[in-house]
Design an enzyme around this catalytic site. Structure first.
Site, PDB file in Angstrom:
ATOM      1  N   SER A   1       0.968  -1.029  -0.124  1.00 16.18           N
ATOM      2  CA  SER A   1      -0.192  -0.036   0.000  1.00 16.18           C
ATOM      3  C   SER A   1       0.905   1.368   0.049  1.00 16.18           C
ATOM      4  O   SER A   1       1.852   1.566  -0.985  1.00 16.18           O
ATOM      5  CB  SER A   1      -0.980  -0.034   1.272  1.00 16.18           C
TER       6      SER A   1
ATOM      7  N   ASP B   1      -9.137  -5.267  -5.751  1.00 17.89           N
ATOM      8  CA  ASP B   1      -8.468  -3.846  -5.254  1.00 17.89           C
ATOM      9  C   ASP B   1      -8.909  -2.660  -5.959  1.00 17.89           C
ATOM     10  O   ASP B   1      -8.438  -2.505  -7.327  1.00 17.89           O
ATOM     11  CB  ASP B   1      -6.903  -3.935  -5.017  1.00 17.89           C
TER      12      ASP B   1
ATOM     13  N   HIS C   1      -8.363  -4.480  -1.128  1.00 24.33           N
ATOM     14  CA  HIS C   1      -7.254  -3.932  -0.866  1.00 24.33           C
ATOM     15  C   HIS C   1      -6.091  -4.451   0.384  1.00 24.33           C
ATOM     16  O   HIS C   1      -5.250  -4.358   0.368  1.00 24.33           O
ATOM     17  CB  HIS C   1      -7.123  -2.289  -0.549  1.00 24.33           C
TER      18      HIS C   1
END
Length: 360
Positions: free
Chosen positions: A143, A309, A342
């Protein structure tokens, strides 16, 4: 080893858009540095975690990547010396808006300089200097941490041989910028925010709760919500406090996550870190993504993306991998079919562990 450590950076720390005087960078280490100092792995975190990546005798509490890092695990601390850095601007030991400014003696709050992902990466480089590590075995980041790992490799091209980027990108898309902008506005419009001058004991609780709920929705996928919660009711009885109370189990889930978050994260720190993700663009290091990545000197890289995601969509991982392939000799791209969005890198270990273990 394993306990939180703090590096005091003496003197001025130059940032992309300002200067900090004598900041502190918090970090934890696991494993042992080899005699040749060639087994160090630097991990940058996402927006909200601390440097506590995994449990150890010094700190037996569960770390944020407990299933991935440790003895015999994919990032094996019997083989590697793992360094996890708490992001500059955060509220878990590193200097941030909630820290005292050594120059004024007051809290930084909104006087903290504009934070960029590059500043976080440079803080990690200072920790490596302190530990005597010149060249990393691998720099890792999921991330926001993937952005930071890339920023580290761009700014310090001779300091890492390999890179692992998970659910990240070379820049944020307008969609994710819009989402984070709304989260920040929700916090700032809470009357308790008080232009950043809130009481640290309370703060903009309502704004933080709502921002976290919106964040949790973006971290997972609609397919997972449907499979996990369906239309399960939270209770058998309808809400009695008002007509719009919690009816569904998915609402209870969001409420629980929001309540846990507000007690542990500072609002101004959240604003600064969120904005840093929006500001990052690898193209700033060369005029385009292609030109920027030509600065890299890494020998091997793995890029992992997840089909569900929508915060960092799969096509961004593909773009990053495709561009890296022009300048990295050994490049692999992994497309994982997780439905957990995600946050898959934190929860879908059955899919992530084999890919990471093979890379290491």
């Amino acid at each position: 080893m394993g306990a939180l450590q703090k590096l005091l950076v003496r003197g001025s720390f130059a940032m992309q858009r300002g200067v900090l005087e004598s900041p502190v960078i918090a970090y934890e280490t696991l494993g042992n540095l080899s005699a040749a100092k060639d087994n160090a792995v630097l991990v940058f975190t996402g927006l909200s975690p601390s440097a506590h990546i995994a449990s150890s005798p010094a700190d037996p509490t569960t770390g944020w990547w407990e299933d991935m890092v440790g003895p015999g695990k994919p990032i094996d601390t019997d083989r590697y010396f793992v360094v996890c850095v708490n992001s500059l601007g955060s509220c878990f030991g590193s200097t941030g808006p909630a820290s005292l400014d050594p120059v004024t003696g007051d809290y930084y709050r909104l006087d903290f300089p504009v934070l960029c992902v590059e500043d976080i990466a440079n803080g990690g480089a200072l920790v490596l200097d302190h530990l005597g590590v010149d060249v990393l075995h691998t720099v890792v980041g999921p991330s926001m941490g993937g952005m930071t790992a890339l920023a580290f490799a761009l700014q310090h091209p001779d300091r890492s041989r390999r890179m692992l980027s998970i659910s990240s990108a070379g820049r944020s898309l307008p969609f994710s910028i819009a989402l984070r902008s709304l989260q920040r506005e929700i916090i700032r419009t809470d009357p308790a925010w008080r232009n950043g001058q809130y009481d640290f004991r309370r703060g903009p609780v309502s704004g933080m709760r709502l921002a976290r709920k919106l964040g949790m929705i973006t971290y997972r996928s609609a397919a997972e919500w449907a499979e996990r919660f369906g239309r399960e009711r939270a209770t058998r009885e309808p809400p009695t406090d008002h007509p719009f109370g919690i009816d569904f189990e998915v609402e209870s889930y969001l409420e629980a996550h929001a309540n846990r978050f507000i007690g542990g994260f500072d609002a101004n720190c959240y604003l600064y870190l969120s904005r840093a993700m929006d500001l990052f663009d690898a193209a700033n290091h060369g005029g385009s993504l292609e030109q920027g990545l030509r600065r890299l000197r890494i020998e091997s890289a793995l890029v992992i993306g997840v089909t569900s995601d929508f915060l960092f969509p799969l096509h961004q991982q593909e773009e990053l991998a495709r561009t890296l392939k022009t300048c990295v000799r050994d490049l692999e791209f992994k497309r994982l079919e997780s439905i957990q969005g995600h946050d898959s890198f934190l929860v879908d270990m059955d899919r992530f562990r084999p890919s990471v273990a093979a890379f290491f």
